[in-house]
Design a protein around this motif. Sequence first.
Motif, PDB file in Angstrom:
ATOM      1  N   ARG A 146      -2.939 -12.800 -19.876  1.00  0.00           N
ATOM      2  CA  ARG A 146      -2.603 -13.426 -21.154  1.00  0.00           C
ATOM      3  C   ARG A 146      -3.865 -13.901 -21.880  1.00  0.00           C
ATOM      4  O   ARG A 146      -3.951 -13.822 -23.118  1.00  0.00           O
ATOM      5  N   TRP A 170      -5.958  -8.787 -24.280  1.00  0.00           N
ATOM      6  CA  TRP A 170      -5.841  -8.288 -25.655  1.00  0.00           C
ATOM      7  C   TRP A 170      -7.158  -8.375 -26.401  1.00  0.00           C
ATOM      8  O   TRP A 170      -7.816  -9.412 -26.423  1.00  0.00           O
ATOM      9  N   THR A 192      -2.496  -5.268 -34.544  1.00  0.00           N
ATOM     10  CA  THR A 192      -2.303  -6.440 -33.681  1.00  0.00           C
ATOM     11  C   THR A 192      -3.240  -6.418 -32.492  1.00  0.00           C
ATOM     12  O   THR A 192      -3.210  -7.324 -31.667  1.00  0.00           O
ATOM     13  N   MET A 231       4.391  -8.965 -17.379  1.00  0.00           N
ATOM     14  CA  MET A 231       4.930 -10.136 -18.042  1.00  0.00           C
ATOM     15  C   MET A 231       6.430 -10.274 -17.829  1.00  0.00           C
ATOM     16  O   MET A 231       6.954 -11.371 -17.607  1.00  0.00           O
ATOM     17  N   SER A 284       8.087 -13.263 -15.673  1.00  0.00           N
ATOM     18  CA  SER A 284       9.054 -14.164 -16.327  1.00  0.00           C
ATOM     19  C   SER A 284      10.313 -14.337 -15.486  1.00  0.00           C
ATOM     20  O   SER A 284      10.970 -15.382 -15.538  1.00  0.00           O
ATOM     21  N   GLU A 340       9.717 -17.584 -22.906  1.00  0.00           N
ATOM     22  CA  GLU A 340       8.735 -17.172 -23.915  1.00  0.00           C
ATOM     23  C   GLU A 340       7.956 -15.951 -23.434  1.00  0.00           C
ATOM     24  O   GLU A 340       7.659 -15.046 -24.216  1.00  0.00           O
ATOM     25  N   MET A 341       7.643 -15.925 -22.154  1.00  0.00           N
ATOM     26  CA  MET A 341       6.920 -14.791 -21.591  1.00  0.00           C
ATOM     27  C   MET A 341       7.775 -13.525 -21.657  1.00  0.00           C
ATOM     28  O   MET A 341       7.281 -12.434 -21.973  1.00  0.00           O
ATOM     29  N   HIS A 370       7.802 -12.313 -25.135  1.00  0.00           N
ATOM     30  CA  HIS A 370       6.500 -11.696 -25.411  1.00  0.00           C
ATOM     31  C   HIS A 370       6.463 -10.268 -24.876  1.00  0.00           C
ATOM     32  O   HIS A 370       5.970  -9.353 -25.563  1.00  0.00           O
ATOM     33  N   SER A 397       8.266  -8.079 -27.246  1.00  0.00           N
ATOM     34  CA  SER A 397       7.539  -7.840 -28.506  1.00  0.00           C
ATOM     35  C   SER A 397       6.472  -6.780 -28.316  1.00  0.00           C
ATOM     36  O   SER A 397       6.236  -5.949 -29.209  1.00  0.00           O
ATOM     37  N   VAL A 398       5.805  -6.770 -27.154  1.00  0.00           N
ATOM     38  CA  VAL A 398       4.809  -5.728 -26.881  1.00  0.00           C
ATOM     39  C   VAL A 398       5.517  -4.381 -26.707  1.00  0.00           C
ATOM     40  O   VAL A 398       5.023  -3.346 -27.171  1.00  0.00           O
TER      41      VAL A 398
END
Length: 404
Positions: A90, A94, A101, A131, A135, A142-143, A146, A149-150
Motif C-alpha cells: 500500500r 503505486w 492514476t 488486498m 481484507s 476499505e481495503m 480498494h 477499484s483497482v
Amino acid sequence: MTTDRLEGYRARIQAELDQVVAYWLKHSHDKVYGGFFTCLAKDGKIYDELKYVWLQGRQVWMYCRLYRTMDRFHLPEILEAAKSGGEFLRRFAWVPSAGSTGKCAFCLTRDGQPVKVQRTIFSECFYVMAMDELSRVTGDEEMQAHAESVMDQLVHWVRVDPSGLGQPQLSGDRPVNSMAVPMMLLCLVEQLGEGRPGVAEKYSEVGSWCVQQILQHVQRDGNAILENVSTDGKELPGCQGRLQNPGHALEAGWFLLQYAAGRGDQELKKVAVDKFLELSFKAGWDPEHGGLLYFLDADGHCPTQLEWSMKLWWPHCEALVAFLMAYSQTKEPGLLDRFTQVYDYTFSHFPDAEHGEWFGYLDRRGSVELNFKGGPFKGFFHVPRCLFLCEKLLDALLAETRSS
C-alpha cells in the motif's frame, strides 16, 4: 487401491507444504522495511534485495489463504507477515504516472523506491489478489473496496483504453489476445466474488468475457492451444502465432474447471479437460526424458525462446492441480493416472531434500540448471498454491471414499 494411492499422495503433499512454508517464514521476511525478500539462494541466503511487486502480492495472498482456510497455518506469525507485506504494498507499490492514476511498479528497492514499471497488468493483478485476501482475514472493508477499484481500472485498461499502460499502438504491431490476460482477470473475478454474491454479480459479465477470450485459443480445428491469437480469434502469423505454452494451457484448464463447477457448466468442463488438459499435456510431455517442455512451436519448428526445452517448476505445479481437479470432478481413472505421471516426475526432480523448498529450473534431462529457490519470477506462490490446492482436493476425495 485408489484410496491407498490418495492417502500416500496426501501424506507427501502435506509434509511438503509444511516445509515449504517453513522455508519462507525463516528466510524471506524483511523485519526492517517490511515485505519480503524473494531472491533466495538454495540455502535461503539473500543474494539480491530488490522486491518484485507481483511476488510481494503473491506472498501476501498465499499467507492469507493458508491462514484463513487451514487450521495448522492459523498462526500469528503468518498473519503479521501478511499484514507487513500488505502495508509495504500500500505504501510503495503505486508509481504516479502523468495523465493516469498510476501503475504498480514491477520492482522496488528494499526500502520501497521504484526501480522499474512494466507495461502490463500483472503487478496490479497480484496487488488486487493480495488486498482482497488480506481484507478477508482483517475485516478491513476499505481495503476490499480498494481492491475492487483497482480491478475496475484493470478491466478498463484491458477492454476500453490501454493507454494508461503506456503502450502506444505502432502501425506494424497487431493487437493480440494473449491468453495470460483473460486468465488473470478470470482469476480475479473468482477471487473477488468468493462468498460475496453482490460482487460476484458485478463481475459476472467480465467472467463470461474472460472465458470466451480463453476459448479463442483453441485453434486448428480443436487440435492445438495457441498462446497468442488475434483479437477476433484468428491464428497469427509467424513464431508468435505458433507459440504453445503447455503449462499455461494447463493452468487455464483448471481455471475453466473451477469456473464451470461453480456454474454447473458441463460443456465447458468437457472442453477444459479434452482441450486444455489432455491436448496440452500430450503436446508438452517430453517422451524421451519426461517432464513438461516449457515452449513448443505448433508446426514443430524449434521455438525461438532459448529456454524452450527446460523443465520449470510452475508448469508441473499447474499440471498437478489441473489433473487432480479434473479427476475430482469426473472420477475418470485416466485423469488420476495423468496426475500420477506428473507427480512421479515432479517429486523426484524439483524438491530439495537438503535445504527445503523446490528448485525451479531444470535442463531437458532433468538436472538442476539454476539452483536458487527464489528470484524475479519464482517466489512463495506456485509451489505452495499447488500443494495447498492438492491437499484440499485430496481431503475431499478421501472424505468421499470413506463415506461411500
